[in-house]
Design a protein around this motif. Structure first.
Motif, PDB file in Angstrom:
ATOM      1  N   GLY A 231      84.663  25.396  50.187  1.00 19.37           N
ATOM      2  CA  GLY A 231      83.986  26.344  49.295  1.00 19.37           C
ATOM      3  C   GLY A 231      83.048  25.716  48.291  1.00 19.37           C
ATOM      4  O   GLY A 231      82.574  26.415  47.385  1.00 19.37           O
ATOM      5  N   VAL A 232      82.733  24.446  48.415  1.00 19.95           N
ATOM      6  CA  VAL A 232      81.797  23.799  47.493  1.00 19.95           C
ATOM      7  C   VAL A 232      80.377  24.222  47.861  1.00 19.95           C
ATOM      8  O   VAL A 232      79.972  24.148  49.031  1.00 19.95           O
ATOM      9  CB  VAL A 232      81.935  22.264  47.550  1.00 19.95           C
ATOM     10  N   LYS A 233      79.614  24.669  46.865  1.00 19.15           N
ATOM     11  CA  LYS A 233      78.243  25.111  47.098  1.00 19.15           C
ATOM     12  C   LYS A 233      77.316  23.908  47.053  1.00 19.15           C
ATOM     13  O   LYS A 233      77.248  23.199  46.045  1.00 19.15           O
ATOM     14  CB  LYS A 233      77.819  26.139  46.041  1.00 19.15           C
ATOM     15  N   LEU A 234      76.589  23.671  48.126  1.00 13.73           N
ATOM     16  CA  LEU A 234      75.595  22.609  48.194  1.00 13.73           C
ATOM     17  C   LEU A 234      74.227  23.263  48.284  1.00 13.73           C
ATOM     18  O   LEU A 234      73.892  23.904  49.281  1.00 13.73           O
ATOM     19  CB  LEU A 234      75.857  21.714  49.413  1.00 13.73           C
ATOM     20  N   TRP A 235      73.446  23.121  47.237  1.00 12.54           N
ATOM     21  CA  TRP A 235      72.177  23.829  47.130  1.00 12.54           C
ATOM     22  C   TRP A 235      71.124  23.177  48.016  1.00 12.54           C
ATOM     23  O   TRP A 235      71.142  21.976  48.270  1.00 12.54           O
ATOM     24  CB  TRP A 235      71.699  23.843  45.679  1.00 12.54           C
ATOM     25  N   GLY A 236      70.168  24.025  48.457  1.00 10.56           N
ATOM     26  CA  GLY A 236      69.076  23.554  49.311  1.00 10.56           C
ATOM     27  C   GLY A 236      67.850  24.415  49.107  1.00 10.56           C
ATOM     28  O   GLY A 236      67.850  25.372  48.313  1.00 10.56           O
ATOM     29  N   PRO A 237      66.773  24.121  49.824  1.00 12.34           N
ATOM     30  CA  PRO A 237      65.523  24.884  49.629  1.00 12.34           C
ATOM     31  C   PRO A 237      65.647  26.357  50.005  1.00 12.34           C
ATOM     32  O   PRO A 237      64.891  27.193  49.493  1.00 12.34           O
ATOM     33  CB  PRO A 237      64.524  24.156  50.534  1.00 12.34           C
ATOM     34  N   ASP A 238      66.577  26.708  50.877  1.00 12.77           N
ATOM     35  CA  ASP A 238      66.741  28.114  51.258  1.00 12.77           C
ATOM     36  C   ASP A 238      67.385  28.951  50.160  1.00 12.77           C
ATOM     37  O   ASP A 238      67.394  30.179  50.250  1.00 12.77           O
ATOM     38  CB  ASP A 238      67.598  28.216  52.525  1.00 12.77           C
ATOM     39  N   ASP A 239      67.922  28.316  49.128  1.00 13.32           N
ATOM     40  CA  ASP A 239      68.629  29.032  48.064  1.00 13.32           C
ATOM     41  C   ASP A 239      67.741  29.390  46.891  1.00 13.32           C
ATOM     42  O   ASP A 239      68.214  30.022  45.933  1.00 13.32           O
ATOM     43  CB  ASP A 239      69.799  28.181  47.555  1.00 13.32           C
ATOM     44  N   PHE A 240      66.455  29.004  46.908  1.00 10.65           N
ATOM     45  CA  PHE A 240      65.587  29.225  45.757  1.00 10.65           C
ATOM     46  C   PHE A 240      64.251  29.808  46.183  1.00 10.65           C
ATOM     47  O   PHE A 240      63.800  29.639  47.327  1.00 10.65           O
ATOM     48  CB  PHE A 240      65.348  27.913  45.000  1.00 10.65           C
ATOM     49  N   ALA A 241      63.640  30.502  45.212  1.00  9.78           N
ATOM     50  CA  ALA A 241      62.283  31.017  45.363  1.00  9.78           C
ATOM     51  C   ALA A 241      61.528  30.667  44.088  1.00  9.78           C
ATOM     52  O   ALA A 241      62.136  30.548  43.015  1.00  9.78           O
ATOM     53  CB  ALA A 241      62.285  32.531  45.581  1.00  9.78           C
ATOM     54  N   PRO A 242      60.211  30.475  44.165  1.00 13.47           N
ATOM     55  CA  PRO A 242      59.450  30.206  42.945  1.00 13.47           C
ATOM     56  C   PRO A 242      59.676  31.296  41.899  1.00 13.47           C
ATOM     57  O   PRO A 242      59.645  32.485  42.208  1.00 13.47           O
ATOM     58  CB  PRO A 242      57.996  30.186  43.433  1.00 13.47           C
ATOM     59  N   GLY A 243      59.934  30.888  40.667  1.00 13.44           N
ATOM     60  CA  GLY A 243      60.222  31.834  39.593  1.00 13.44           C
ATOM     61  C   GLY A 243      61.686  31.919  39.246  1.00 13.44           C
ATOM     62  O   GLY A 243      62.037  32.389  38.152  1.00 13.44           O
ATOM     63  N   ASP A 244      62.570  31.502  40.162  1.00 10.84           N
ATOM     64  CA  ASP A 244      64.001  31.492  39.860  1.00 10.84           C
ATOM     65  C   ASP A 244      64.302  30.490  38.745  1.00 10.84           C
ATOM     66  O   ASP A 244      63.472  29.653  38.385  1.00 10.84           O
ATOM     67  CB  ASP A 244      64.808  31.111  41.104  1.00 10.84           C
ATOM     68  N   PHE A 245      65.522  30.576  38.222  1.00  6.76           N
ATOM     69  CA  PHE A 245      65.998  29.621  37.229  1.00  6.76           C
ATOM     70  C   PHE A 245      67.153  28.831  37.827  1.00  6.76           C
ATOM     71  O   PHE A 245      67.981  29.380  38.566  1.00  6.76           O
ATOM     72  CB  PHE A 245      66.451  30.332  35.953  1.00  6.76           C
ATOM     73  N   ALA A 246      67.209  27.541  37.515  1.00 11.74           N
ATOM     74  CA  ALA A 246      68.254  26.656  38.022  1.00 11.74           C
ATOM     75  C   ALA A 246      68.869  25.883  36.865  1.00 11.74           C
ATOM     76  O   ALA A 246      68.168  25.497  35.924  1.00 11.74           O
ATOM     77  CB  ALA A 246      67.689  25.694  39.061  1.00 11.74           C
ATOM     78  N   VAL A 247      70.183  25.677  36.936  1.00 10.12           N
ATOM     79  CA  VAL A 247      70.876  24.869  35.934  1.00 10.12           C
ATOM     80  C   VAL A 247      70.768  23.407  36.335  1.00 10.12           C
ATOM     81  O   VAL A 247      71.234  23.005  37.396  1.00 10.12           O
ATOM     82  CB  VAL A 247      72.354  25.273  35.802  1.00 10.12           C
ATOM     83  N   VAL A 248      70.133  22.635  35.472  1.00  9.72           N
ATOM     84  CA  VAL A 248      69.994  21.192  35.674  1.00  9.72           C
ATOM     85  C   VAL A 248      70.390  20.504  34.382  1.00  9.72           C
ATOM     86  O   VAL A 248      69.809  20.785  33.322  1.00  9.72           O
ATOM     87  CB  VAL A 248      68.552  20.816  36.072  1.00  9.72           C
ATOM     88  N   LEU A 249      71.409  19.659  34.461  1.00 10.70           N
ATOM     89  CA  LEU A 249      71.905  18.930  33.283  1.00 10.70           C
ATOM     90  C   LEU A 249      72.267  19.874  32.149  1.00 10.70           C
ATOM     91  O   LEU A 249      71.964  19.614  30.977  1.00 10.70           O
ATOM     92  CB  LEU A 249      70.868  17.905  32.822  1.00 10.70           C
ATOM     93  N   ALA A 256      59.119  26.005  39.444  1.00 12.60           N
ATOM     94  CA  ALA A 256      57.682  26.141  39.701  1.00 12.60           C
ATOM     95  C   ALA A 256      57.392  26.067  41.184  1.00 12.60           C
ATOM     96  O   ALA A 256      56.592  26.843  41.709  1.00 12.60           O
ATOM     97  CB  ALA A 256      56.917  25.046  38.944  1.00 12.60           C
ATOM     98  N   ARG A 257      58.026  25.126  41.889  1.00 12.20           N
ATOM     99  CA  ARG A 257      57.813  24.967  43.327  1.00 12.20           C
ATOM    100  C   ARG A 257      59.140  24.624  43.988  1.00 12.20           C
ATOM    101  O   ARG A 257      59.985  23.942  43.409  1.00 12.20           O
ATOM    102  CB  ARG A 257      56.802  23.853  43.626  1.00 12.20           C
ATOM    103  N   VAL A 258      59.287  25.104  45.228  1.00 11.90           N
ATOM    104  CA  VAL A 258      60.458  24.796  46.041  1.00 11.90           C
ATOM    105  C   VAL A 258      60.015  23.835  47.132  1.00 11.90           C
ATOM    106  O   VAL A 258      59.221  24.199  48.003  1.00 11.90           O
ATOM    107  CB  VAL A 258      61.075  26.070  46.655  1.00 11.90           C
ATOM    108  N   ASN A 259      60.496  22.611  47.079  1.00 11.79           N
ATOM    109  CA  ASN A 259      60.118  21.568  48.028  1.00 11.79           C
ATOM    110  C   ASN A 259      61.257  21.329  49.026  1.00 11.79           C
ATOM    111  O   ASN A 259      62.396  21.737  48.778  1.00 11.79           O
ATOM    112  CB  ASN A 259      59.786  20.281  47.284  1.00 11.79           C
ATOM    113  N   PRO A 260      60.995  20.674  50.136  1.00 13.03           N
ATOM    114  CA  PRO A 260      62.059  20.464  51.129  1.00 13.03           C
ATOM    115  C   PRO A 260      63.272  19.698  50.580  1.00 13.03           C
ATOM    116  O   PRO A 260      64.410  19.992  50.945  1.00 13.03           O
ATOM    117  CB  PRO A 260      61.351  19.662  52.228  1.00 13.03           C
TER     118      PRO A 260
END
Length: 457
Positions: A231-249, A256-260
């Motif tokens: 059940g551990v979530k491993l994030w990838g490019p399919d989980d985001f779209a430009p404009g979304d917000f992500a928790v980092v640190l 701004a951009r979703v890269n591979p």
């Protein structure tokens, strides 16, 4: 003189057998990376297991021993190796042994610290009412000895307490070795490096290293798959779209951009750390948006743009649970589909076709303290424009361009010349090789003709 044998296998590492304390062997090989392994009762090279022999180091140690009068035999077998899973299980087992041993050290140091502090406290009870040392009195000697006893035990008790904390920290670190080693995010980063190493050895044609790396990659891929099953979530490019917000640190950053392999997130050092940093917060003068690239393994949560706007309208910062619920209601796939449809409906701006006869840049060359400068008209490819010949700019009489192309009087003359030719600067001056600078230009907008007298009346 001693007769020793240096052996190496990937299974056991590089070991030196046949040496005894005081025979002078260690004094020679210690300069070549050999250390004492007390658990084995032998000398060896640390961290040499699961690797091919370091023949350069082994041969230098052999030569040094023979020059010292010792007899040396070298035996190397790079094919006697164990599987990576066996090696990893052995590391985990040894980490558990270290944790148990360090806990014993911490307990001993803690008991020693408590005993010394208690002894100092008991002896200090004689002076709890502030009895001073009576100089010349028969009790002076005993009082000074008690003071020294108290000081010595207090210092050693504090030192033992710090030592107990040190060993306790090391015990906790060793106990968490397996958890740290099998962390799925860390494992993904490790896999990236291992795959790069595999590609390198494939180009070199090193079959042994290729086999080892494939085995190690297979092991860590199984660790990642197990984490996904747990059940551990491993994030990838399919989980985001430009404009979304992500928790980092620990902070929310707008994407701004979703890269591979990475996310480009909003970043403004002047506002960091900030709980929520949007692209608007990272927009500087001139419209440039500050971004920072992060790996997907550093991401901990996602929140859609509309959900984040609703949270902020209420004066709230969403937690990972609330953001997860909002993310489930608005999957990134649906948002990307909406963005693609909106892009199709949006009218395309007309393509700007530039006239090749018009220069796109100018280059100014001038050396230090020169009295002349050269202005060259350039094409869009930064080549001299065939329809515009270079022009020479001369400094006013009695003046020189002391700061080369950065001289104010030269820049003023360049501006006047461009205005005279009907051009205006559109970018900043950028240095080029030598004493040259380049800037972009475009035709200056035509000035409105002066109003007629009838229109003013």
């Amino acid at each position: 003189m001693a007769t020793v044998t240096i052996t190496h296998t990937p299974k056991d590492g590089t070991l030196l057998d046949g040496s005894r304390k005081g025979d002078g062997v260690f004094d020679v090989v210690r300069h070549h990376g050999f250390r004492s392994f007390r658990s084995l009762g032998m000398l060896g090279i640390p961290r040499s297991r699961n690797k091919d022999a370091d023949t350069w180091r082994i041969n230098r140690a052999k030569t040094a021993l023979e020059e010292a009068g010792h007899t040396v035999t070298v035996e190397i077998d790079n094919d006697d190796e164990r599987s990576f899973s066996e090696a990893e299980a052995d590391r985990v087992e040894r980490a558990g042994d270290r944790a148990e041993r360090f806990e014993g050290y911490a307990d001993n140091a803690s008991r020693s610290s408590t005993a010394r502090l208690d002894a100092a406290h008991q002896r200090s009870e004689r002076f709890e009412f502030g009895q001073p040392i009576l100089v010349g009195h028969h009790s002076e000697g005993r009082a000074r000895r008690d003071a020294a006893y108290i000081d010595n035990n207090m210092r050693k008790g504090i030192a033992d307490g710090e030592r107990a904390g040190h060993w306790q920290d090391r015990a906790e670190t060793a106990a968490k070795y397996e958890e740290f080693r099998n962390n799925p995010q860390r494992t993904l980063r490790r896999l990236e490096k291992l795959r790069a190493d595999l590609r390198y050895h494939e180009r070199q044609g090193n079959e042994r290293q290729m086999r080892r790396l494939r085995e190690e990659i297979e092991h860590w891929e199984a660790v990642v798959e197990k984490a996904k099953d747990d059940g551990v979530k491993l994030w990838g490019p399919d989980d985001f779209a430009p404009g979304d917000f992500a928790v980092v640190l620990g902070s929310w950053h707008q994407v701004a951009r979703v890269n591979p392999k990475t996310l480009s997130i909003a970043w403004n050092l002047r506002l960091a750390p900030k709980q929520v940093m949007s692209l608007e917060d990272a927009t500087f003068d001139g419209g440039r948006v500050g971004t920072f690239t992060v790996d997907y393994t550093k991401v901990r949560a996602r929140c859609p743009e509309k959900a984040m706007a609703a949270f902020r309208a209420e004066g709230k910062v969403p937690g990972t649970r609330a953001a997860g619920e909002a993310s489930a209601e608005a999957p990134a796939e649906d948002i990307r589909r909406e963005q693609a449809e909106a892009k199709k409906v949006r009218p395309k701006p007309p393509k700007k076709r530039s006239d090749p006869k018009i220069p796109k840049r100018v280059q100014v060359e001038c050396e230090l303290s020169a009295s002349e400068a050269t202005l060259t008209w350039l094409t869009g490819n930064s080549q001299p424009h065939p329809a515009h010949t270079p022009e020479t700019i001369t400094a006013p009489e009695g003046e020189k361009y002391h700061r080369a192309t950065w001289s104010r009087n030269l820049m003023k003359q360049v501006g006047e010349l461009l205005a005279e030719r009907g051009y205006a600067l559109t970018g900043e001056w950028k240095p080029r090789r030598g004493w040259a600078t380049v800037a972009a230009i475009e035709p200056a907008p035509a000035k409105d003709s002066e109003p007629k007298q009838e229109e003013l009346s």
